[in-house]
Design a protein around this motif. Sequence first.
Motif, PDB file in Angstrom:
ATOM      1  N   MET A  99       0.718  -1.077   0.014  1.00 18.68           N
ATOM      2  CA  MET A  99       0.005  -0.112   0.001  1.00 18.68           C
ATOM      3  C   MET A  99       0.879   1.270  -0.124  1.00 18.68           C
ATOM      4  O   MET A  99       1.782   1.258   0.742  1.00 18.68           O
ATOM      5  CB  MET A  99      -1.016   0.123   1.262  1.00 18.68           C
ATOM      6  N   THR A 100       0.481   2.329  -0.455  1.00 14.74           N
ATOM      7  CA  THR A 100       0.989   3.429  -0.645  1.00 14.74           C
ATOM      8  C   THR A 100       0.194   4.598  -0.098  1.00 14.74           C
ATOM      9  O   THR A 100      -0.901   4.859  -0.261  1.00 14.74           O
ATOM     10  CB  THR A 100       1.463   3.702  -2.025  1.00 14.74           C
ATOM     11  N   ASN A 101       0.656   5.752   0.792  1.00 18.29           N
ATOM     12  CA  ASN A 101       0.180   6.736   1.315  1.00 18.29           C
ATOM     13  C   ASN A 101       0.424   7.815   0.405  1.00 18.29           C
ATOM     14  O   ASN A 101       1.200   8.064   0.014  1.00 18.29           O
ATOM     15  CB  ASN A 101       0.659   7.165   2.534  1.00 18.29           C
ATOM     16  N   ILE A 102      -1.036   8.413   0.127  1.00 20.86           N
ATOM     17  CA  ILE A 102      -1.107   9.658  -0.930  1.00 20.86           C
ATOM     18  C   ILE A 102      -1.197  10.686   0.051  1.00 20.86           C
ATOM     19  O   ILE A 102      -2.319  10.780   0.833  1.00 20.86           O
ATOM     20  CB  ILE A 102      -2.049   9.317  -1.975  1.00 20.86           C
ATOM     21  N   SER A 103      -0.383  11.777  -0.282  1.00 17.38           N
ATOM     22  CA  SER A 103      -0.955  12.837   0.787  1.00 17.38           C
ATOM     23  C   SER A 103      -0.995  14.427  -0.345  1.00 17.38           C
ATOM     24  O   SER A 103      -1.525  15.305   0.095  1.00 17.38           O
ATOM     25  CB  SER A 103       0.692  13.212   1.478  1.00 17.38           C
ATOM     26  N   ARG A 104      -0.873  14.054  -1.545  1.00 20.52           N
ATOM     27  CA  ARG A 104      -1.066  15.212  -2.510  1.00 20.52           C
ATOM     28  C   ARG A 104      -1.378  14.728  -3.782  1.00 20.52           C
ATOM     29  O   ARG A 104      -0.887  13.689  -4.256  1.00 20.52           O
ATOM     30  CB  ARG A 104       0.268  16.176  -2.366  1.00 20.52           C
ATOM     31  N   TRP A 105      -2.409  15.256  -4.559  1.00 19.16           N
ATOM     32  CA  TRP A 105      -2.602  15.031  -5.877  1.00 19.16           C
ATOM     33  C   TRP A 105      -2.813  16.348  -6.724  1.00 19.16           C
ATOM     34  O   TRP A 105      -3.369  17.269  -6.400  1.00 19.16           O
ATOM     35  CB  TRP A 105      -3.799  14.060  -6.080  1.00 19.16           C
ATOM     36  N   VAL A 106      -2.381  16.240  -8.203  1.00 20.25           N
ATOM     37  CA  VAL A 106      -2.452  17.553  -8.670  1.00 20.25           C
ATOM     38  C   VAL A 106      -2.910  16.986 -10.196  1.00 20.25           C
ATOM     39  O   VAL A 106      -2.592  15.976 -10.855  1.00 20.25           O
ATOM     40  CB  VAL A 106      -1.190  18.033  -9.214  1.00 20.25           C
ATOM     41  N   VAL A 107      -3.876  17.597 -10.660  1.00 19.86           N
ATOM     42  CA  VAL A 107      -4.481  17.463 -12.256  1.00 19.86           C
ATOM     43  C   VAL A 107      -4.389  18.780 -12.786  1.00 19.86           C
ATOM     44  O   VAL A 107      -4.713  19.790 -12.336  1.00 19.86           O
ATOM     45  CB  VAL A 107      -6.124  17.278 -11.992  1.00 19.86           C
ATOM     46  N   LYS A 108      -3.722  18.699 -13.933  1.00 20.13           N
ATOM     47  CA  LYS A 108      -3.714  19.701 -14.801  1.00 20.13           C
ATOM     48  C   LYS A 108      -4.893  19.699 -16.023  1.00 20.13           C
ATOM     49  O   LYS A 108      -4.596  18.847 -16.794  1.00 20.13           O
ATOM     50  CB  LYS A 108      -1.959  20.045 -15.436  1.00 20.13           C
ATOM     51  N   HIS A 109      -5.290  20.881 -16.217  1.00 17.96           N
ATOM     52  CA  HIS A 109      -6.476  20.627 -17.046  1.00 17.96           C
ATOM     53  C   HIS A 109      -6.082  21.274 -18.456  1.00 17.96           C
ATOM     54  O   HIS A 109      -4.817  21.588 -18.704  1.00 17.96           O
ATOM     55  CB  HIS A 109      -7.655  21.620 -16.592  1.00 17.96           C
ATOM     56  N   ALA A 110      -6.916  21.374 -19.184  1.00 21.39           N
ATOM     57  CA  ALA A 110      -6.715  21.770 -20.804  1.00 21.39           C
ATOM     58  C   ALA A 110      -6.141  22.967 -20.734  1.00 21.39           C
ATOM     59  O   ALA A 110      -5.416  23.252 -21.792  1.00 21.39           O
ATOM     60  CB  ALA A 110      -8.238  21.814 -21.443  1.00 21.39           C
ATOM     61  N   ALA A 111      -6.652  24.201 -19.915  1.00 17.04           N
ATOM     62  CA  ALA A 111      -6.328  25.371 -20.319  1.00 17.04           C
ATOM     63  C   ALA A 111      -4.642  25.526 -19.905  1.00 17.04           C
ATOM     64  O   ALA A 111      -3.980  26.522 -20.452  1.00 17.04           O
ATOM     65  CB  ALA A 111      -6.972  26.479 -19.383  1.00 17.04           C
ATOM     66  N   VAL A 112      -4.073  24.736 -19.224  1.00 13.66           N
ATOM     67  CA  VAL A 112      -2.391  24.540 -18.994  1.00 13.66           C
ATOM     68  C   VAL A 112      -2.040  24.634 -20.214  1.00 13.66           C
ATOM     69  O   VAL A 112      -0.846  25.159 -20.530  1.00 13.66           O
ATOM     70  CB  VAL A 112      -2.115  23.413 -17.837  1.00 13.66           C
ATOM     71  N   ASN A 113      -2.524  23.958 -21.366  1.00 10.72           N
ATOM     72  CA  ASN A 113      -1.705  23.703 -22.612  1.00 10.72           C
ATOM     73  C   ASN A 113      -2.278  24.775 -23.727  1.00 10.72           C
ATOM     74  O   ASN A 113      -2.228  24.262 -24.736  1.00 10.72           O
ATOM     75  CB  ASN A 113      -1.930  22.087 -23.073  1.00 10.72           C
ATOM     76  N   GLY A 114      -2.991  25.709 -23.129  1.00 17.46           N
ATOM     77  CA  GLY A 114      -3.565  26.681 -24.205  1.00 17.46           C
ATOM     78  C   GLY A 114      -4.949  26.618 -24.587  1.00 17.46           C
ATOM     79  O   GLY A 114      -5.437  27.568 -25.484  1.00 17.46           O
TER      80      GLY A 114
END
Length: 91
Positions: free
Chosen positions: A1-16
Amino acid sequence: MTNISRWVVKHAAVNGESVNFNTKDYKLQVSNDGTNFTYADTVTGNTANSTDRNVNATGRYVRLYITQGTQSGFDGTPEFMRSKFITNQEE
């Protein structure tokens, strides 16, 4: 098992692309067996180009469950490969 402390999602506008294509409502799910998933975090009404969230979750498998793809209801999805999950060992 892995402990997850943070998650990030980059959406469409990040790529213009238009902010209208940014993912609006979605949930982070975790599982120990890859079959039975539970909700670890929920985002509703997102308008940001990038979502960076702290979470306290444990699991072997993770997935992004999208409940509303875009601001206008279009069923688009972000590239999940752009999502990053931070384990306690990486902090």
